[in-house]
Design a protein around this motif. Structure first.
Motif, mmCIF file in Angstrom:
data_model
loop_
_atom_site.group_PDB
_atom_site.id
_atom_site.type_symbol
_atom_site.label_atom_id
_atom_site.label_comp_id
_atom_site.label_asym_id
_atom_site.label_seq_id
_atom_site.Cartn_x
_atom_site.Cartn_y
_atom_site.Cartn_z
ATOM 1 N N LEU A 1 44.917 28.885 -5.885
ATOM 2 C CA LEU A 1 44.679 27.480 -6.231
ATOM 3 C C LEU A 1 45.965 26.665 -6.030
ATOM 4 O O LEU A 1 47.060 27.161 -6.310
ATOM 5 N N SER A 2 45.794 25.398 -5.636
ATOM 6 C CA SER A 2 46.966 24.574 -5.316
ATOM 7 C C SER A 2 47.689 24.036 -6.551
ATOM 8 O O SER A 2 48.709 23.371 -6.412
ATOM 9 N N VAL A 3 47.148 24.279 -7.725
ATOM 10 C CA VAL A 3 47.895 24.046 -8.969
ATOM 11 C C VAL A 3 48.051 25.424 -9.604
ATOM 12 O O VAL A 3 47.271 26.328 -9.306
ATOM 13 N N ASP B 1 41.334 18.004 4.134
ATOM 14 C CA ASP B 1 41.030 18.780 2.922
ATOM 15 C C ASP B 1 39.953 18.044 2.132
ATOM 16 O O ASP B 1 39.834 16.819 2.224
ATOM 17 N N SER B 2 39.214 18.804 1.323
ATOM 18 C CA SER B 2 38.116 18.183 0.575
ATOM 19 C C SER B 2 38.657 17.246 -0.515
ATOM 20 O O SER B 2 39.802 17.414 -0.970
ATOM 21 N N PHE B 3 37.830 16.277 -0.918
ATOM 22 C CA PHE B 3 38.250 15.394 -2.015
ATOM 23 C C PHE B 3 38.365 16.203 -3.307
ATOM 24 O O PHE B 3 39.227 15.903 -4.152
ATOM 25 N N HIS C 1 32.353 36.721 -1.577
ATOM 26 C CA HIS C 1 31.243 36.137 -2.340
ATOM 27 C C HIS C 1 31.501 34.639 -2.450
ATOM 28 O O HIS C 1 32.647 34.201 -2.552
ATOM 29 N N SER C 2 30.430 33.848 -2.418
ATOM 30 C CA SER C 2 30.582 32.397 -2.553
ATOM 31 C C SER C 2 29.266 31.817 -3.033
ATOM 32 O O SER C 2 28.227 32.489 -3.010
ATOM 33 N N ARG C 3 29.321 30.559 -3.443
ATOM 34 C CA ARG C 3 28.091 29.874 -3.878
ATOM 35 C C ARG C 3 27.123 29.758 -2.692
ATOM 36 O O ARG C 3 25.935 30.034 -2.820
ATOM 37 N N SER C 4 27.635 29.382 -1.530
ATOM 38 C CA SER C 4 26.792 29.269 -0.333
ATOM 39 C C SER C 4 26.735 30.615 0.382
ATOM 40 O O SER C 4 27.585 31.480 0.154
ATOM 41 N N ASP C 5 25.746 30.738 1.275
ATOM 42 C CA ASP C 5 25.605 31.989 2.018
ATOM 43 C C ASP C 5 26.472 31.945 3.279
ATOM 44 O O ASP C 5 26.190 31.177 4.203
ATOM 45 N N TYR C 6 27.523 32.762 3.302
ATOM 46 C CA TYR C 6 28.422 32.810 4.460
ATOM 47 C C TYR C 6 28.325 34.171 5.168
ATOM 48 O O TYR C 6 29.320 34.658 5.692
ATOM 49 N N SER C 7 27.115 34.767 5.152
ATOM 50 C CA SER C 7 26.962 36.111 5.736
ATOM 51 C C SER C 7 27.435 36.152 7.190
ATOM 52 O O SER C 7 28.150 37.073 7.591
ATOM 53 N N SER D 1 39.470 31.973 -4.575
ATOM 54 C CA SER D 1 39.784 30.925 -3.602
ATOM 55 C C SER D 1 38.750 29.803 -3.676
ATOM 56 O O SER D 1 38.388 29.201 -2.677
ATOM 57 N N THR D 2 38.264 29.561 -4.887
ATOM 58 C CA THR D 2 37.287 28.482 -5.081
ATOM 59 C C THR D 2 38.040 27.174 -5.284
ATOM 60 O O THR D 2 39.265 27.171 -5.417
ATOM 61 N N SER D 3 37.290 26.074 -5.382
ATOM 62 C CA SER D 3 37.933 24.790 -5.663
ATOM 63 C C SER D 3 38.548 24.862 -7.063
ATOM 64 O O SER D 3 38.090 25.636 -7.916
ATOM 65 N N ILE D 4 39.563 24.046 -7.286
ATOM 66 C CA ILE D 4 40.227 24.036 -8.593
ATOM 67 C C ILE D 4 39.194 23.661 -9.663
ATOM 68 O O ILE D 4 39.132 24.271 -10.742
HETATM 69 P P1 NAP Z 1 37.969 23.285 -1.932
HETATM 70 O O1 NAP Z 1 37.056 22.149 -1.790
HETATM 71 O O2 NAP Z 1 39.127 23.135 -2.836
HETATM 72 O O3 NAP Z 1 37.127 24.579 -2.351
HETATM 73 C C1 NAP Z 1 35.980 24.992 -1.656
HETATM 74 C C2 NAP Z 1 35.532 26.302 -2.233
HETATM 75 O O4 NAP Z 1 35.121 26.149 -3.595
HETATM 76 C C3 NAP Z 1 34.330 26.864 -1.491
HETATM 77 O O5 NAP Z 1 34.459 28.258 -1.405
HETATM 78 C C4 NAP Z 1 33.148 26.478 -2.396
HETATM 79 O O6 NAP Z 1 32.114 27.389 -2.324
HETATM 80 C C5 NAP Z 1 33.778 26.595 -3.776
HETATM 81 N N1 NAP Z 1 33.097 25.733 -4.743
HETATM 82 C C6 NAP Z 1 33.209 24.387 -4.867
HETATM 83 N N2 NAP Z 1 32.453 23.934 -5.904
HETATM 84 C C7 NAP Z 1 31.836 25.015 -6.439
HETATM 85 C C8 NAP Z 1 30.937 25.211 -7.530
HETATM 86 N N3 NAP Z 1 30.517 24.189 -8.276
HETATM 87 N N4 NAP Z 1 30.538 26.476 -7.792
HETATM 88 C C9 NAP Z 1 30.968 27.514 -7.048
HETATM 89 N N5 NAP Z 1 31.808 27.401 -6.004
HETATM 90 C C10 NAP Z 1 32.245 26.162 -5.704
HETATM 91 O O7 NAP Z 1 38.481 23.612 -0.444
HETATM 92 P P2 NAP Z 1 39.324 24.823 0.189
HETATM 93 O O8 NAP Z 1 40.202 24.170 1.182
HETATM 94 O O9 NAP Z 1 38.382 25.878 0.676
HETATM 95 O O10 NAP Z 1 40.257 25.399 -0.975
HETATM 96 C C11 NAP Z 1 39.936 26.552 -1.720
HETATM 97 C C12 NAP Z 1 41.087 26.843 -2.686
HETATM 98 O O11 NAP Z 1 42.287 27.092 -1.949
HETATM 99 C C13 NAP Z 1 41.396 25.652 -3.613
HETATM 100 O O12 NAP Z 1 41.667 26.120 -4.896
HETATM 101 C C14 NAP Z 1 42.641 25.031 -2.992
HETATM 102 O O13 NAP Z 1 43.437 24.361 -3.968
HETATM 103 C C15 NAP Z 1 43.336 26.259 -2.418
HETATM 104 N N6 NAP Z 1 44.236 25.999 -1.303
HETATM 105 C C16 NAP Z 1 43.779 25.270 -0.230
HETATM 106 C C17 NAP Z 1 44.659 24.972 0.821
HETATM 107 C C18 NAP Z 1 44.193 24.173 2.007
HETATM 108 O O14 NAP Z 1 45.034 23.854 2.875
HETATM 109 N N7 NAP Z 1 42.937 23.854 2.153
HETATM 110 C C19 NAP Z 1 45.976 25.455 0.784
HETATM 111 C C20 NAP Z 1 46.402 26.242 -0.309
HETATM 112 C C21 NAP Z 1 45.518 26.498 -1.334
HETATM 113 P P3 NAP Z 1 30.915 27.181 -1.247
HETATM 114 O O15 NAP Z 1 31.588 26.834 0.051
HETATM 115 O O16 NAP Z 1 30.246 28.493 -1.246
HETATM 116 O O17 NAP Z 1 30.055 26.067 -1.735
#
Ligand code: NAP
Length: 322
Positions: free
Chosen positions: A142-144, A268-270, A80-86, A114-117
């Motif tokens: 989450l990374s924290v 990685d995202s900001f 499940h996610s905010r966006s459609d990833y079907s 696995s959402t953003s922090i």
């Molecule tokens: P991210 O930018 O930290 O998170 C993107 C995810 O968060 C997407 O699934 C997005 O959903 C969701 N999201 C963002 N804002 C939202 C909102 N307002 N409401 C609902 N959902 C929201 O990038 P990521 O690399 O995918 O990381 C995901 C998690 O894994 C984070 O907590 C990060 O700390 C952890 N992590 C990442 C890495 C890495 O190398 N990238 C490594 C270890 C741990 P939609 O896409 O559906 O919009």
């Protein structure tokens, strides 16, 4: 492997006994086949029992990266996610649910956040927890770590188990596999029953099987250490990115390492970087120390420069007086 019934040891044995009627029918021949069938049945059953139904909540970059390996190991995936990833989900063998109610009604064994922090609290609060089984394991990546630990403890019903994890690698750093890469975890709250302990262990085994270096530590210890390592790395990478470094024909090995650092961190995202700062109380101090170290270094360089300039100024004024 399916065996032809006529060539199976049990059948051959039976045929042999029909020809030799003088000898009593050896029922043992049938029994002898049972361990054989039983063995494969038992191993099949054990194998299917070790599989988990995992719900990935937040199916962006990282959620999909993890899903690839979960799916390859044969676990059942829902997302499940905010966006459609079907489409992305079906390509990974996962079922995508736009509605969180529908997702929870699938009764996953594990819900993996696995959402953003920055959005974790909002996303967790939007889940209809009452639709999940009373005993569900909640895990996060989450990374924290202290922040999700406190969030999960304060939001989830007492019956839910909590496992906080941080796979310390991503699509860039683990493009050649997960072997030898650190996986940090804390079993924050795992019920005492055998079933709950086994469910948590089976989830951890996913990472063990890939060869991760399993590191059990408290969330507080993790945050202390990662401010010094991960946040520092990302900060330097993002400072360098602002200088816009480019590949060049006479770039040294050290310079190549800097370019790689920029690429690794800025892919990685900001939001992720911002989360490392906002939700790790040790990050502010690290930033201040970094600032102080840079100021000190500049002071040392300029002090040397001033000494030389002053010496040159005095020498030239002395020479003109003579
Ligand atoms: P991210 O930018 O930290 O998170 C993107 C995810 O968060 C997407 O699934 C997005 O959903 C969701 N999201 C963002 N804002 C939202 C909102 N307002 N409401 C609902 N959902 C929201 O990038 P990521 O690399 O995918 O990381 C995901 C998690 O894994 C984070 O907590 C990060 O700390 C952890 N992590 C990442 C890495 C890495 O190398 N990238 C490594 C270890 C741990 P939609 O896409 O559906 O919009």
């Amino acid at each position: 492997m399916a065996l032809c019934p006529y060539s199976s040891p049990s059948f051959l044995h039976l045929r042999h006994n029909r020809r030799n009627r003088s000898r009593p029918l050896v029922v043992r021949s049938l029994d002898a086949a049972q361990p054989f069938d039983l063995e494969s049945q038992v191993s099949e059953r054990l194998n299917s029992e070790s599989k988990l139904k995992i719900a990935i909540v937040g199916f962006g970059n990282y959620g999909q990266f993890l899903a690839r390996t979960f799916s390859a190991q044969g676990h059942t995936l829902i997302a499940h996610s905010r966006s459609d990833y079907s489409d992305a989900a079906s390509a990974l063998g996962a079922s995508f649910y736009r509605d969180p109610d529908d997702l929870c009604e699938q009764h996953p064994d594990v819900v993996l956040l696995s959402t953003s922090i920055l959005s974790a609290a909002q996303v967790l609060n939007s889940l209809p927890l009452g639709r999940l089984r009373r005993s569900t394991l909640f895990a996060d990546v989450l990374s924290v770590k202290e922040f999700p630990r406190n969030l999960l403890l304060s939001t989830l019903p007492q019956d839910f188990d909590i496992l906080c994890t941080h796979p310390m690698f991503g699509p860039e750093s683990a493009r050649h596999g997960w072997s030898g890469l650190p996986f940090v975890f804390e079993k924050v709250r795992i019920g005492e029953s055998e079933e709950r302990i086994s469910r948590c262990n089976r989830f951890l085994e996913i990472f063990e099987k890939e060869g991760c270096r399993m590191v059990e530590m408290t969330c507080a210890e993790h945050d202390f250490k990662t401010a010094e390592s991960q946040f520092l790395t990302h900060t330097i990478g993002r400072i360098l990115a602002r200088l816009g470094p480019e590949d060049m024909d006479i770039g040294t090995k050290g310079y190549q390492t800097l370019l790689e650092l920029v690429q690794n961190t800025c892919n990685d995202s900001f939001d992720l970087y911002n989360g490392l700062f906002m939700y790790n109380k040790n990050a502010t101090e690290l930033l201040e120390r970094l600032d102080f170290a840079f100021t000190e270094l500049k002071k040392e360089l300029f002090a040397n420069l001033h000494d030389i300039l002053r010496k040159q100024l005095f020498e030239s004024s002395q020479q003109s007086n003579e």
